[in-house]
Each structure stands twice: as structure tokens, then as C-alpha cells.
Design a protein around this motif. Structure first.
Motif, mmCIF file in Angstrom:
data_model
loop_
_atom_site.group_PDB
_atom_site.id
_atom_site.type_symbol
_atom_site.label_atom_id
_atom_site.label_comp_id
_atom_site.label_asym_id
_atom_site.label_seq_id
_atom_site.Cartn_x
_atom_site.Cartn_y
_atom_site.Cartn_z
ATOM 1 N N ALA A 25 0.837 -1.206 0.000
ATOM 2 C CA ALA A 25 0.000 0.000 0.000
ATOM 3 C C ALA A 25 0.871 1.255 0.000
ATOM 4 O O ALA A 25 0.615 2.197 -0.764
ATOM 5 N N GLU A 26 1.897 1.250 0.823
ATOM 6 C CA GLU A 26 2.803 2.400 0.912
ATOM 7 C C GLU A 26 3.453 2.686 -0.444
ATOM 8 O O GLU A 26 3.486 3.829 -0.908
ATOM 9 N N LEU A 29 0.768 3.927 -3.055
ATOM 10 C CA LEU A 29 0.344 5.308 -2.774
ATOM 11 C C LEU A 29 1.455 6.317 -3.023
ATOM 12 O O LEU A 29 1.184 7.470 -3.340
ATOM 13 N N ARG A 66 -7.479 -4.932 3.336
ATOM 14 C CA ARG A 66 -6.449 -4.131 4.014
ATOM 15 C C ARG A 66 -5.841 -3.085 3.076
ATOM 16 O O ARG A 66 -5.575 -1.958 3.496
ATOM 17 N N LEU A 112 -7.378 -1.654 0.543
ATOM 18 C CA LEU A 112 -8.435 -0.652 0.395
ATOM 19 C C LEU A 112 -8.485 0.259 1.621
ATOM 20 O O LEU A 112 -8.548 1.487 1.494
ATOM 21 N N GLU A 113 -8.425 -0.326 2.797
ATOM 22 C CA GLU A 113 -8.465 0.452 4.042
ATOM 23 C C GLU A 113 -7.233 1.334 4.214
ATOM 24 O O GLU A 113 -7.286 2.349 4.901
ATOM 25 N N ALA A 114 -6.123 0.966 3.545
ATOM 26 C CA ALA A 114 -4.910 1.778 3.585
ATOM 27 C C ALA A 114 -4.961 2.933 2.590
ATOM 28 O O ALA A 114 -4.035 3.745 2.523
ATOM 29 N N GLY A 115 -6.023 2.991 1.780
ATOM 30 C CA GLY A 115 -6.182 4.110 0.857
ATOM 31 C C GLY A 115 -5.945 3.795 -0.606
ATOM 32 O O GLY A 115 -6.013 4.679 -1.451
ATOM 33 N N VAL A 116 -5.663 2.525 -0.930
ATOM 34 C CA VAL A 116 -5.448 2.139 -2.327
ATOM 35 C C VAL A 116 -6.815 1.959 -2.993
ATOM 36 O O VAL A 116 -7.673 1.241 -2.481
ATOM 37 N N ALA A 117 -7.019 2.597 -4.120
ATOM 38 C CA ALA A 117 -8.285 2.491 -4.858
ATOM 39 C C ALA A 117 -8.339 1.149 -5.585
ATOM 40 O O ALA A 117 -7.427 0.806 -6.336
ATOM 41 N N LYS A 139 -17.931 -1.563 -0.042
ATOM 42 C CA LYS A 139 -17.017 -0.447 -0.292
ATOM 43 C C LYS A 139 -16.900 -0.132 -1.784
ATOM 44 O O LYS A 139 -16.065 0.658 -2.201
#
Length: 158
Positions: free
Chosen positions: A66-67, A70, A91, A93-98, A136
Motif C-alpha cells: 500500500a505504501e 500510494l 487491508r 483498500l483500508e490503507a487508501g489504495v483504490a 465499499k
């Protein structure tokens, strides 16, 4: 960054992913997201051997994947993300990845699972995670190989 496809496959990289999906989708990097596999040098070596020539491979824990995504580390690449279980994608998705869509491929049968299709077997926790992903806005499909018809996975789950 271009995430071309997301796939659940208990075998991670094998003939279908390595040859059919990467070729059909023009993939330049396969990213395996799994905390345990990322720490297992033997399993990572096997994945490297299974990766087609000319395709890059990343085997990362979910948080690091994810890091990197992003941060734009793969912006110029065509990325296929593969994991064994749906919770890895939740996880991400929850970390901000579309994530627009998720293809549910092979999930192996064990004594704890029940069958959704001939090749997709789930435990109750997987079902809960699939529902969370759908809530989501992730479109869940089932398609073993590119030439198979695309099925609405949530309809199969019921």
C-alpha cells in the motif's frame, strides 16, 4: 500508477496467472501481497521462477505494498496484484489504495471450507470480507481464465 487487475488465487503465480492473465492484460509487474509469503525466502524463490521473462515481480507485506502504491512507485507500470485471500485486498483498500474490481480465481478446498464453485472454496470469514469489499464499491467477479465468461461473484456467494 495503473492497477490493471486484482486477483485472488491460492496458487499465487502459476500457469494461468503467469501466462494467460499477464499476456492478455499486458502486465509489466506482478505484485504478490501476503505478509507470510513476503517473509518466506523459499516461497519467494518459487514465485520468481514462475514469473514470466520480462515481467517484474514484487512480493510484499500488505502495508508495504500500500505504501509503495500510494507513493507512486509503480506509476509507469501495468500492475497485476495477486493474493491468496480477500482480506489482503480489504487491508489495501483500508490503507487508501483504490480498487475498482477483484477477480476471484482459485481458492483451494480444505476441511474448513465450503464450495462456491468447483474451484472457489471459502470459510465464513472470507464471506464476511467479500461482503465488506462489495459494500465499499469493489466489483467482485469470478473468472478462472481470460476466455471464460465473467460471472458476478456476489450472486454466486448467495
Amino acid at each position: 500508477m495503473t492497477i490493471i487487475a486484482n486477483r485472488i488465487d491460492g496458487r499465487l503465480i502459476h500457469g494461468q496467472v503467469a501466462n494467460l492473465w499477464t499476456t492478455k492484460l499486458g502486465i509489466s509487474r506482478i505484485m504478490v501481497i501476503d505478509d507470510e509469503v513476503a517473509e518466506n525466502p523459499i516461497e519467494k524463490s518459487g514465485l520468481k521462477l514462475a514469473t514470466p521473462a520480462g515481467v517484474k515481480l514484487s512480493v510484499l507485506p500488505v502495508a508495504k505494498a500500500a505504501e509503495n502504491i500510494l507513493a507512486g512507485k509503480y506509476d509507469s507500470q501495468r500492475l497485476l496484484i495477486v493474493a491468496r485471500k480477500p482480506d489482503r485486498f480489504l487491508r489495501l483498500l483500508e490503507a487508501g489504495v483504490a480498487l475498482d474490481s477483484l477477480n476471484v480465481g482459485n481458492m483451494s478446498q480444505t476441511p474448513e471450507t465450503h464450495s462456491i464453485t468447483r474451484s472457489i472454496n471459502v470459510v465464513d470469514q472470507d464471506i464476511q470480507v467479500f461482503h465488506q469489499l462489495a459494500e465499499k464499491g469493489v466489483k467482485l467477479t469470478a473468472q478462472m481464465v481470460p476466455n471464460d465468461p465473467v460471472e458476478d461473484f456476489m450472486k454466486l456467494l448467495k
